[in-house]
Design an enzyme around this catalytic site. Sequence first.
Site, PDB file in Angstrom:
ATOM      1  N   THR A 120      17.707 114.335  37.224  1.00 23.16           N
ATOM      2  CA  THR A 120      17.305 114.063  36.011  1.00 23.16           C
ATOM      3  C   THR A 120      15.544 113.943  36.312  1.00 23.16           C
ATOM      4  O   THR A 120      15.113 113.974  37.241  1.00 23.16           O
ATOM      5  CB  THR A 120      17.591 112.351  35.570  1.00 23.16           C
ATOM      6  OG1 THR A 120      17.058 111.330  36.505  1.00 23.16           O
ATOM      7  CG2 THR A 120      19.066 112.284  35.722  1.00 23.16           C
ATOM      8  N   ASP A 121      14.874 113.553  35.043  1.00 22.53           N
ATOM      9  CA  ASP A 121      13.507 113.212  35.183  1.00 22.53           C
ATOM     10  C   ASP A 121      13.261 111.834  35.125  1.00 22.53           C
ATOM     11  O   ASP A 121      14.394 111.098  35.141  1.00 22.53           O
ATOM     12  CB  ASP A 121      12.654 114.144  33.727  1.00 22.53           C
ATOM     13  CG  ASP A 121      11.263 114.061  34.114  1.00 22.53           C
ATOM     14  OD1 ASP A 121      10.609 113.596  35.120  1.00 22.53           O
ATOM     15  OD2 ASP A 121      10.750 115.046  33.495  1.00 22.53           O
ATOM     16  N   TRP A 122      12.162 111.504  35.141  1.00 28.15           N
ATOM     17  CA  TRP A 122      11.993 110.028  35.478  1.00 28.15           C
ATOM     18  C   TRP A 122      12.601 108.867  34.377  1.00 28.15           C
ATOM     19  O   TRP A 122      12.295 108.940  33.329  1.00 28.15           O
ATOM     20  CB  TRP A 122      10.417 109.865  35.249  1.00 28.15           C
ATOM     21  CG  TRP A 122       9.710 108.551  35.554  1.00 28.15           C
ATOM     22  CD1 TRP A 122       9.619 107.360  34.882  1.00 28.15           C
ATOM     23  CD2 TRP A 122       9.295 108.228  36.780  1.00 28.15           C
ATOM     24  NE1 TRP A 122       9.059 106.380  35.700  1.00 28.15           N
ATOM     25  CE2 TRP A 122       8.870 106.933  36.712  1.00 28.15           C
ATOM     26  CE3 TRP A 122       9.045 108.722  37.959  1.00 28.15           C
ATOM     27  CZ2 TRP A 122       7.929 106.226  37.844  1.00 28.15           C
ATOM     28  CZ3 TRP A 122       8.606 108.160  39.097  1.00 28.15           C
ATOM     29  CH2 TRP A 122       8.161 106.821  39.178  1.00 28.15           C
ATOM     30  N   ALA A 123      13.519 108.298  34.812  1.00 26.37           N
ATOM     31  CA  ALA A 123      14.402 107.246  34.051  1.00 26.37           C
ATOM     32  C   ALA A 123      15.016 107.562  33.108  1.00 26.37           C
ATOM     33  O   ALA A 123      15.120 106.760  31.979  1.00 26.37           O
ATOM     34  CB  ALA A 123      13.228 106.119  33.906  1.00 26.37           C
TER      35      ALA A 123
END
Length: 770
Positions: free
Chosen positions: A304-307
């Site tokens: 995933t990307d950030w959060a």
Amino acid sequence: MKRLIFSLFLMAMPWAMQAQVIKADAKIEQKIEKTLSKMTLDEKIGQMAELNIDVVQDRSVRDRFQLSEALLDTVIGKYKVGSILNVPNGEAIPRQEWQEIITAIQKKSMKEIGIPCVYGVDQIHGTTYTDGGTLFPQGNNMGASFNRQLVREGSRISAYESKAASIPWVYAPVVDLGREPRWSRMWENFGEDAYLNAEMGRESVLGFQGDDPNHIDKWHVAACMKHFMGYGVPTSGKDRTPSNISVQDMREKHFAPFLEAVRNGALTVMVNSQSNNGMPLHANYEYLTQWLKLDLGWDGMIVTDWADIVNLWSRDHIAKSKKDAIRIAINAGIDMSMDPYSWDFCTLLKELVVEGQGPISRIDVAVRRVLRLKYRKGLFDTPYYNYKDFPLFGSEEHAAKALDAAREAIVLLKNQNNVLPIKSKKILVTGPNANSMRCLNGGWTSTWQGKNSDKHYPERNTILEAMQLKYGNDNIVYEPGVTYNDAGDWWQENEPQIGKAVEAARGVDVIVAVVGENSYCETPGNLDDLSLSLNQRNLVKALAETGKPIVLVLNEGRPRLISDIEPLCAAVVDAILPGNYGGDALADLLSGDANFSAKLPFSYPRHQAALTKYDYKPCEQVETMSGAYNYNAVVSVQWAFGYGLSYTTFEYSNLRVDRPQFTANDVLTFTVDVRNSGSVAGREPVLLFASDLVASLTPDNRRLRAFEKTPLLQPGETTTMSLRLKGSDLAFVGYDGHWVLEAGDFRIQTGTEVLTVTCTADRRWEEPNK
């Protein structure tokens, strides 16, 4: 539900039963199965988690970064977390410190789990988070070079210098199509065109990883293609906001760079943070699992990307809780969650498995992919390195390559009355970007927003310093007129001192005005007005009143509108974000010690409401429609995709093709003679465009289908360039979502040369990819 269960079954099938884009290594697969068979559920789930390095920081130590043994016990000992990311304290550190930190993490991981950590860092234009490393131009610049070898070499050097810091995994290259000039990440990719991004993305992957994705050697790292997919066209122009991309454009354009990279061994992919047509990409089973994994037989890992799993719940409102968001994302095809500040991902995913909402078969598939990455990277054998074994880190040899790249990546857009090159004259250097390493590099440089580049690279030359070295201090007058407020937001400027710049201009022969943007990155770089700032435009207007010729240098991450000041300037140069050696490269180019050879990798807009791309539809260029319904639609850009000047001129002639009639299975070879018809040695990117004249779906105006860059041609010298094109490359995605090549004529153009080729037979593909 039947579709999900069947797909999970397919994903759990032994690797040998699937057609694969990376031929699996049987020995590695046996090691994966042996390791997996010994793992507890906690260990499996931990491998799917990625946390930020600050989570394990000892906050009681104030003067430097220090790992906390207690937090390492929690993160690695208890929760078995398999990946850490990012730079300590958010700012570049020396490679010796990197080695110390990563070595400690790896020793802890091997002791507690018997599985190494995979450490990931954003290194998108060189060794951006390691002090003393080599920084290359940003992606837009590398696209402008139209030189594949520069991209591969830049990524190879970045890999070498990343490994000198024991970093095994980099979040690069960026292959989002830069088709929205308002977007704050426009500068990270290789431009607006799908083919250009696919070609440069492939070269970057090969530079990072080497030629054998199963066995990444000491000098290479694992690449991470980002951001899958369609990230570069937010409808609002703002970062991390929704897009509305058709199936045709998604398959034909946005998927193309990822397809090419995966077919050439890309080991990991990071997901787009936004939604398309209402569906967040992190929840999109069709794209993550069907398109990327099953259709291709790709056995790499999706992170995933950030959060962004959290965002499915907190921002996108398609999940009722974080736990529900984890269920959705993992079942959609996510293998590793960049959480990044909480290990409750591990607790919540375990609850889902126990409750039967997260099948253990799906967990095993994800963990296989994580382990496969670690075995292919050789982390089990060598989890960390000694920086002393990398003597070329930050070397003059690497610096020379970055300087060459910058020289080939700066675009000359206007040169009225040959005001350039500047020879033996008194020069005013002005503008807010003239004396800033921060502006030359942009974001992802030393810090996320690029704020401290001047502190980290004091030995590198700003544009002003490079001009002083080139022309001598006595011939350079510096008065910025406009300056940035570096203590504020990226867009804030101090009270202008335009009068001082105007007064300084009275005693010089020529003005070099360096304008553009301060550095920014991601969502903080959002804007509401694409025009160059009013202060900077007023500066140029006031300087024009002096009657001195102005060389306008644009140093910016996206094309800011300058239609009101462009006519006032004798020359315009788009430096974009040329990196640490951009000042030196620009001075070489402005003086004529080097020649321009770059072309725009994007369409430079003229108006706020006319953000057209080069591959527009025919109805966007209609001069008039007479009668009661009278209107016009005219494509009006400041400069077109593929435009760029040189100090010399090139003549194209004798365009030929070996197969004027073709089918989908044929390969067409085009040749064209390119002659340096000027008086200066130079190189020319040769771009081949194709136009489908009649199609069952309205065709694009034209598409870039091939390019090559000439060798250095001396005045009067001619070279014959060869460009190869598969017949199937001229296919498009039809209304039903299938690839189709239709019989009919195609207009081919390169330079001033034009010819027609004819497809003699229809072809429709039942499979999803050609």
